[in-house]
Design a protein around this motif. Structure first.
Motif, PDB file in Angstrom:
ATOM      1  N   ILE A  30      24.429  36.374  47.139  1.00  0.00           N
ATOM      2  CA  ILE A  30      25.345  35.110  46.494  1.00  0.00           C
ATOM      3  C   ILE A  30      26.425  34.905  47.674  1.00  0.00           C
ATOM      4  O   ILE A  30      27.528  34.965  47.510  1.00  0.00           O
ATOM      5  CB  ILE A  30      25.990  35.620  45.544  1.00  0.00           C
ATOM      6  CG1 ILE A  30      25.100  35.954  44.474  1.00  0.00           C
ATOM      7  CG2 ILE A  30      26.760  34.251  44.647  1.00  0.00           C
ATOM      8  CD1 ILE A  30      25.403  36.097  43.063  1.00  0.00           C
ATOM      9  N   PRO A  31      25.943  34.450  48.860  1.00  0.00           N
ATOM     10  CA  PRO A  31      26.891  34.315  50.201  1.00  0.00           C
ATOM     11  C   PRO A  31      28.000  33.245  50.065  1.00  0.00           C
ATOM     12  O   PRO A  31      28.689  33.113  50.986  1.00  0.00           O
ATOM     13  CB  PRO A  31      25.889  34.152  51.405  1.00  0.00           C
ATOM     14  CG  PRO A  31      24.854  33.489  50.704  1.00  0.00           C
ATOM     15  CD  PRO A  31      24.618  33.981  49.300  1.00  0.00           C
ATOM     16  N   TYR A  32      27.732  32.237  49.049  1.00  0.00           N
ATOM     17  CA  TYR A  32      28.832  31.322  48.926  1.00  0.00           C
ATOM     18  C   TYR A  32      29.965  31.685  48.022  1.00  0.00           C
ATOM     19  O   TYR A  32      30.947  31.126  47.956  1.00  0.00           O
ATOM     20  CB  TYR A  32      27.913  30.029  48.194  1.00  0.00           C
ATOM     21  CG  TYR A  32      27.194  30.354  47.190  1.00  0.00           C
ATOM     22  CD1 TYR A  32      27.773  30.442  45.640  1.00  0.00           C
ATOM     23  CD2 TYR A  32      25.892  30.761  47.178  1.00  0.00           C
ATOM     24  CE1 TYR A  32      27.134  30.801  44.621  1.00  0.00           C
ATOM     25  CE2 TYR A  32      24.968  30.927  46.028  1.00  0.00           C
ATOM     26  CZ  TYR A  32      25.660  31.027  44.734  1.00  0.00           C
ATOM     27  OH  TYR A  32      24.921  31.521  43.683  1.00  0.00           O
ATOM     28  N   GLN A  33      29.914  33.037  47.499  1.00  0.00           N
ATOM     29  CA  GLN A  33      30.989  33.171  46.460  1.00  0.00           C
ATOM     30  C   GLN A  33      32.205  33.730  47.324  1.00  0.00           C
ATOM     31  O   GLN A  33      32.236  34.502  48.258  1.00  0.00           O
ATOM     32  CB  GLN A  33      30.466  34.498  45.601  1.00  0.00           C
ATOM     33  CG  GLN A  33      31.269  35.067  44.555  1.00  0.00           C
ATOM     34  CD  GLN A  33      31.477  34.375  43.209  1.00  0.00           C
ATOM     35  OE1 GLN A  33      30.524  33.846  42.921  1.00  0.00           O
ATOM     36  NE2 GLN A  33      32.661  33.982  42.758  1.00  0.00           N
ATOM     37  N   LEU A  34      33.390  33.288  46.698  1.00  0.00           N
ATOM     38  CA  LEU A  34      34.410  33.947  47.233  1.00  0.00           C
ATOM     39  C   LEU A  34      35.549  34.526  46.233  1.00  0.00           C
ATOM     40  O   LEU A  34      35.215  34.179  44.976  1.00  0.00           O
ATOM     41  CB  LEU A  34      35.380  32.495  47.757  1.00  0.00           C
ATOM     42  CG  LEU A  34      34.907  31.798  49.079  1.00  0.00           C
ATOM     43  CD1 LEU A  34      35.780  30.535  49.337  1.00  0.00           C
ATOM     44  CD2 LEU A  34      34.839  32.752  50.398  1.00  0.00           C
ATOM     45  N   SER A  35      36.213  35.501  46.470  1.00  0.00           N
ATOM     46  CA  SER A  35      37.132  36.035  45.669  1.00  0.00           C
ATOM     47  C   SER A  35      38.379  35.613  46.280  1.00  0.00           C
ATOM     48  O   SER A  35      38.973  35.815  47.360  1.00  0.00           O
ATOM     49  CB  SER A  35      37.026  37.505  45.609  1.00  0.00           C
ATOM     50  OG  SER A  35      38.028  38.237  44.785  1.00  0.00           O
ATOM     51  N   LEU A  36      39.441  35.055  45.065  1.00  0.00           N
ATOM     52  CA  LEU A  36      40.653  34.864  45.216  1.00  0.00           C
ATOM     53  C   LEU A  36      41.530  35.851  44.760  1.00  0.00           C
ATOM     54  O   LEU A  36      41.692  36.204  43.586  1.00  0.00           O
ATOM     55  CB  LEU A  36      40.840  33.279  44.816  1.00  0.00           C
ATOM     56  CG  LEU A  36      40.074  32.393  45.397  1.00  0.00           C
ATOM     57  CD1 LEU A  36      40.525  31.047  44.480  1.00  0.00           C
ATOM     58  CD2 LEU A  36      39.976  32.158  46.902  1.00  0.00           C
ATOM     59  N   ARG A  37      42.649  36.066  45.562  1.00  0.00           N
ATOM     60  CA  ARG A  37      43.703  36.821  45.144  1.00  0.00           C
ATOM     61  C   ARG A  37      44.860  35.830  45.258  1.00  0.00           C
ATOM     62  O   ARG A  37      45.383  35.448  46.299  1.00  0.00           O
ATOM     63  CB  ARG A  37      44.050  38.364  45.528  1.00  0.00           C
ATOM     64  CG  ARG A  37      44.871  39.106  44.975  1.00  0.00           C
ATOM     65  CD  ARG A  37      45.069  40.459  45.683  1.00  0.00           C
ATOM     66  NE  ARG A  37      46.177  41.375  44.999  1.00  0.00           N
ATOM     67  CZ  ARG A  37      47.129  41.605  45.494  1.00  0.00           C
ATOM     68  NH1 ARG A  37      47.651  40.925  46.714  1.00  0.00           N
ATOM     69  NH2 ARG A  37      48.015  42.546  45.147  1.00  0.00           N
ATOM     70  N   ILE A  38      45.590  35.608  44.024  1.00  0.00           N
ATOM     71  CA  ILE A  38      46.695  34.511  44.161  1.00  0.00           C
ATOM     72  C   ILE A  38      47.832  34.857  43.812  1.00  0.00           C
ATOM     73  O   ILE A  38      48.052  35.640  42.722  1.00  0.00           O
ATOM     74  CB  ILE A  38      46.022  33.196  43.288  1.00  0.00           C
ATOM     75  CG1 ILE A  38      44.789  32.909  43.474  1.00  0.00           C
ATOM     76  CG2 ILE A  38      47.133  32.136  43.180  1.00  0.00           C
ATOM     77  CD1 ILE A  38      43.963  32.205  42.638  1.00  0.00           C
ATOM     78  N   VAL A  39      48.836  34.652  44.549  1.00  0.00           N
ATOM     79  CA  VAL A  39      50.236  35.194  44.404  1.00  0.00           C
ATOM     80  C   VAL A  39      51.169  34.059  43.947  1.00  0.00           C
ATOM     81  O   VAL A  39      51.131  32.990  44.572  1.00  0.00           O
ATOM     82  CB  VAL A  39      50.911  35.897  45.703  1.00  0.00           C
ATOM     83  CG1 VAL A  39      52.257  36.540  45.448  1.00  0.00           C
ATOM     84  CG2 VAL A  39      49.822  37.016  46.035  1.00  0.00           C
ATOM     85  N   THR A  40      51.898  33.890  42.970  1.00  0.00           N
ATOM     86  CA  THR A  40      52.922  33.006  42.580  1.00  0.00           C
ATOM     87  C   THR A  40      54.285  33.196  43.055  1.00  0.00           C
ATOM     88  O   THR A  40      54.336  34.317  43.815  1.00  0.00           O
ATOM     89  CB  THR A  40      53.164  33.074  41.039  1.00  0.00           C
ATOM     90  OG1 THR A  40      53.952  34.140  40.736  1.00  0.00           O
ATOM     91  CG2 THR A  40      51.690  33.055  40.258  1.00  0.00           C
ATOM     92  N   ILE A  41      55.075  32.103  43.039  1.00  0.00           N
ATOM     93  CA  ILE A  41      56.256  32.206  43.789  1.00  0.00           C
ATOM     94  C   ILE A  41      57.224  33.193  43.337  1.00  0.00           C
ATOM     95  O   ILE A  41      58.251  33.665  43.974  1.00  0.00           O
ATOM     96  CB  ILE A  41      56.918  30.777  43.619  1.00  0.00           C
ATOM     97  CG1 ILE A  41      57.259  30.328  42.259  1.00  0.00           C
ATOM     98  CG2 ILE A  41      56.226  29.721  44.307  1.00  0.00           C
ATOM     99  CD1 ILE A  41      58.077  28.875  42.006  1.00  0.00           C
TER     100      ILE A  41
END
Length: 312
Positions: A30-41
């Motif tokens: 599944i080479p199109y998959q990304l993982s996002l780790r998102i930080v708020t302000i």
């Protein structure tokens, strides 16, 4: 059928997560998959999924990026601890009709992320083709679809570090509308899907923004959905999950990115490089998760009794 008591949940979560009743992916599946780790302000951390749609752009759910500060992106691997590419960006664009100040499930839950670099394609890093505008309202009832992500094993369950995938079965928007108590969250730009051969198969917390794909008419994978919401009773139920159809948003995507990613399935054979759906699956692992949560706090934002809720 009344919508009273019906809750709809958002899927982002502050921790590593997993698909429900699915299987672990192998590198390159599944080479199109990304993982996002998102930080708020304010420093809170959430995780979501996303996809590569161009060397410089990714696609995810708007509720993943709204009011966020930093986005850490992992690409090119199924293990969160061993990505082939790891970088950060602060640039994203939520759909203008998505209201970030309203903390409940709503349509237009779509966002594009601008990478801070040109991402080279490899066997492990590839784009996914988006649903064509021609097929934006296509009925996928009974069609085998595939979702993927690092979403939880069950509602508030354990969290692994390995990317998982699962087959789902498309359901009609009318059936989905009835399932959600005739909720106005089910619109033309919604696609719903439930378990393919096991009722517990689903997406879960942490899968927000990840892909729902289908093998299209030319045998190439197309992304027909962006993971958006679930029924309030939890992940491992027979109630269908909700996704956003990217085919409705090509004009906006082109306006933001300057790139036309639309295609006509009736006009010409596709030249888009896209991976095949995995054909083998390992048995689902049991026991404790390998992943580590960013924290224990789960943010549940409740609103009016008749309205949906977002569930992180």
């Amino acid at each position: 059928m009344s919508s009273k008591g019906i809750a709809i949940v958002k899927l982002a979560h502050n921790g590593d997560n997993r698909i429900v009743s699915g299987w672990e992916a192998n590198d390159g599946d599944i080479p199109y998959q990304l993982s996002l780790r998102i930080v708020t302000i304010v420093g809170a951390v959430f995780t979501c999924g996303a996809t590569i749609i161009h060397n410089e752009w990714g696609l995810t759910a708007a509720h993943c990026t709204v009011n966020r500060h930093n986005i850490l992106i992992r690409a090119g691997g199924v293990s969160l601890s061993r990505p082939r590419l790891f970088f950060e960006t602060t640039e994203y664009y939520n759909h203008p009709l998505y209201v970030g100040t309203m903390p409940f499930v709503q349509p237009h839950d779509i966002s594009v992320i601008k990478f801070n670099r040109f991402v080279e394609y490899t066997p492990y890093i590839q784009p996914i083709r988006l649903q064509s505008s021609v097929d934006r309202n296509k009925n996928y009832d009974g069609v085998r679809l595939m979702a993927s992500g690092w979403g939880r094993l069950w509602t508030d369950g354990p969290s692994p570090t390995i990317l998982n995938w699962v087959y789902l079965r498309g359901v009609s928007n009318h059936f989905c509308w009835q399932s959600y108590g005739q909720s106005n969250i089910i619109v033309d730009s919604t696609i719903c899907a439930s378990g393919y051969n096991v009722i517990t198969q689903s997406i879960c917390q942490g899968d927000s923004g990840g892909p729902l794909v289908v093998e299209d008419v030319d045998g190439v994978l197309s992304q027909v959905g962006i993971s958006s919401f679930l029924f309030g009773t939890g992940c491992n139920t027979e109630s269908p999950a909700g996704f956003v159809r990217p085919g409705h948003y090509h004009d906006w995507i082109t306006e933001v990115t300057g790139i036309n990613l639309d295609w006509d399935p009736n006009a010409r054979p596709s030249t888009t490089i896209a991976p095949e759906v995995p054909t083998t699956a390992s048995p689902e692992s049991e026991g404790e998760s390998e992943g580590e949560d960013e924290g224990d706090e789960t943010d549940i934002v409740k609103i009016k009794e008749l309205a949906p809720v977002y569930y992180y």
